[in-house]
Design an enzyme around this catalytic site. Structure first.
Site, short mmCIF file in Angstrom:
data_model
loop_
_atom_site.label_atom_id
_atom_site.label_comp_id
_atom_site.label_asym_id
_atom_site.label_seq_id
_atom_site.Cartn_x
_atom_site.Cartn_y
_atom_site.Cartn_z
N LYS A 15 0.80 -1.20 0.00
CA LYS A 15 0.00 0.00 0.00
C LYS A 15 0.85 1.27 0.00
O LYS A 15 0.40 2.35 -0.34
CB LYS A 15 -0.88 0.04 1.27
CG LYS A 15 -1.79 -1.13 1.44
CD LYS A 15 -2.50 -0.98 2.81
CE LYS A 15 -3.23 -2.23 3.15
NZ LYS A 15 -3.71 -2.20 4.55
N GLY A 16 2.10 1.14 0.42
CA GLY A 16 2.93 2.31 0.72
C GLY A 16 3.10 3.30 -0.42
O GLY A 16 3.35 4.48 -0.18
N GLU A 72 7.60 2.01 -6.44
CA GLU A 72 7.80 1.61 -5.05
C GLU A 72 7.97 2.84 -4.16
O GLU A 72 8.53 3.84 -4.58
CB GLU A 72 9.08 0.78 -4.93
CG GLU A 72 8.87 -0.72 -4.77
CD GLU A 72 8.29 -1.12 -3.41
OE1 GLU A 72 7.50 -0.38 -2.80
OE2 GLU A 72 8.65 -2.22 -2.96
N ASP A 73 7.50 2.74 -2.93
CA ASP A 73 7.71 3.82 -1.99
C ASP A 73 9.18 3.86 -1.56
O ASP A 73 9.81 4.90 -1.57
CB ASP A 73 6.78 3.67 -0.76
CG ASP A 73 6.81 2.26 -0.16
OD1 ASP A 73 7.51 1.38 -0.69
OD2 ASP A 73 6.12 2.05 0.86
N ASP A 76 14.54 -1.01 0.39
CA ASP A 76 15.28 -1.16 1.65
C ASP A 76 16.28 -2.30 1.49
O ASP A 76 17.40 -2.10 1.05
CB ASP A 76 14.22 -1.42 2.74
CG ASP A 76 14.77 -1.52 4.13
OD1 ASP A 76 15.85 -0.98 4.39
OD2 ASP A 76 14.11 -2.14 4.99
N LYS A 104 17.27 3.07 0.71
CA LYS A 104 18.13 2.97 1.90
C LYS A 104 19.26 2.01 1.58
O LYS A 104 19.22 0.85 1.96
CB LYS A 104 17.32 2.37 3.05
CG LYS A 104 16.66 3.36 3.96
CD LYS A 104 16.22 2.66 5.25
CE LYS A 104 14.74 2.48 5.29
NZ LYS A 104 14.27 1.82 6.52
N PHE A 125 13.86 4.30 10.09
CA PHE A 125 12.52 3.86 9.70
C PHE A 125 11.64 5.09 9.52
O PHE A 125 11.44 5.87 10.45
CB PHE A 125 11.93 2.92 10.75
CG PHE A 125 10.70 2.23 10.26
CD1 PHE A 125 10.80 1.10 9.45
CD2 PHE A 125 9.44 2.72 10.57
CE1 PHE A 125 9.66 0.48 8.96
CE2 PHE A 125 8.29 2.09 10.09
CZ PHE A 125 8.41 0.97 9.29
N VAL A 126 11.12 5.25 8.32
CA VAL A 126 10.34 6.45 8.01
C VAL A 126 8.86 6.13 7.83
O VAL A 126 8.49 5.02 7.44
CB VAL A 126 10.90 7.17 6.75
CG1 VAL A 126 12.26 7.78 7.04
CG2 VAL A 126 10.98 6.23 5.55
N ASP A 132 3.77 3.39 6.34
CA ASP A 132 3.11 3.14 7.63
C ASP A 132 4.06 2.61 8.69
O ASP A 132 5.18 2.18 8.41
CB ASP A 132 2.01 2.08 7.44
CG ASP A 132 2.59 0.68 7.30
OD1 ASP A 132 3.53 0.50 6.50
OD2 ASP A 132 2.12 -0.23 8.00
N ARG A 138 0.06 6.58 7.55
CA ARG A 138 0.12 6.71 6.08
C ARG A 138 -0.38 8.07 5.62
O ARG A 138 0.01 8.57 4.57
CB ARG A 138 -0.75 5.63 5.41
CG ARG A 138 -0.23 4.23 5.55
CD ARG A 138 -0.96 3.31 4.58
NE ARG A 138 -0.81 1.91 4.93
CZ ARG A 138 0.23 1.15 4.60
NH1 ARG A 138 1.22 1.65 3.91
NH2 ARG A 138 0.28 -0.12 4.97
P1 5GP Z 1 12.56 -4.33 0.98
O1 5GP Z 1 11.94 -5.57 0.41
O2 5GP Z 1 13.34 -3.54 -0.04
O3 5GP Z 1 13.34 -4.62 2.23
O4 5GP Z 1 11.40 -3.44 1.51
C1 5GP Z 1 10.46 -2.88 0.74
C2 5GP Z 1 9.23 -2.52 1.55
O5 5GP Z 1 9.47 -2.50 2.96
C3 5GP Z 1 8.77 -1.14 1.21
O6 5GP Z 1 7.92 -1.16 0.08
C4 5GP Z 1 8.06 -0.70 2.46
O7 5GP Z 1 6.73 -1.17 2.43
C5 5GP Z 1 8.81 -1.42 3.56
N1 5GP Z 1 9.79 -0.52 4.19
C6 5GP Z 1 11.13 -0.54 4.06
N2 5GP Z 1 11.71 0.44 4.76
C7 5GP Z 1 10.69 1.12 5.34
C8 5GP Z 1 10.64 2.28 6.19
O8 5GP Z 1 11.63 2.92 6.57
N3 5GP Z 1 9.40 2.68 6.58
C9 5GP Z 1 8.25 2.03 6.21
N4 5GP Z 1 7.11 2.51 6.65
N5 5GP Z 1 8.27 0.96 5.39
C10 5GP Z 1 9.48 0.51 4.98
#
Ligand code: 5GP
Length: 149
Positions: A15-16, A72-73, A76, A104, A125-126, A132, A138
């Site tokens: 949803k982000g 993508e939001d 990470d 990140k 963590f944002v 969220d 959100r």
């Molecule tokens: P990844 O698979 O790259 O580790 O993470 C992707 C997803 O993790 C993002 O689409 C998001 O939903 C969540 N995520 C990663 N870092 C953050 C953060 O700092 N804050 C929030 N709210 N969600 C995060």
């Protein structure tokens, strides 16, 4: 410019990304754009990724022969994008690129290419602007850092 005269599908990762995608799509001055949504869950209730990428809602249409931009939001660990790239490759799109608002790099577990990037941020963590913490925040009209007490 990159997609002049081609058909583009914006795949909004829910949803982000919903607020970012809403602003992004209104800044794309092309007629051949369609928008689809993909539900993904990688985090549990906390701030640590579970590492398991679960598809909670699939695309509504095939993407064969189309130019896909994954919206993508935040990237990470990179696991979500890597998983989606693998999944989409089996569906024979013309191309797949990634557009992310935030990155990140400090937490990368797999290398993923972000073709269009808003901001690189440090390892915090944002929340807000779609992002969220356990489904809250959100709706904040800005991006903030969660401070743990
Ligand atoms: P990844 O698979 O790259 O580790 O993470 C992707 C997803 O993790 C993002 O689409 C998001 O939903 C969540 N995520 C990663 N870092 C953050 C953060 O700092 N804050 C929030 N709210 N969600 C995060």
């Amino acid at each position: 410019k990159d997609y002049h005269e081609t058909k583009v599908v914006l795949v909004v990762v829910l949803k982000g990304s919903f607020l970012f995608a809403a602003d992004l799509c209104r800044a794309i001055d092309m007629h051949n754009v369609r928008i689809d949504f993909l539900g993904v869950r990688s985090y549990g209730e906390g701030t640590e990724s579970s590492g398991v990428v679960q598809i909670t809602q699939d695309l509504s249409k095939p993407i064969a022969d189309e130019d896909v931009i994954i919206v993508e939001d935040i990237v990470d660990t990179g696991l979500t994008i890597a998983h989606l790239m693998d999944l989409f490759r089996t569906r024979a799109p013309r191309s797949v690129k990634v557009c992310a608002l935030l990155h990140k790099p400090a937490r990368a577990k797999v290398q993923v290419q972000v073709d269009y990037l808003g901001f690189t941020i440090e390892d915090k963590f944002v929340v807000g602007y779609g992002l969220d913490f356990a489904e809250r925040y959100r709706n904040l009209p800005y991006i903030g850092v969660v401070e743990r007490s």
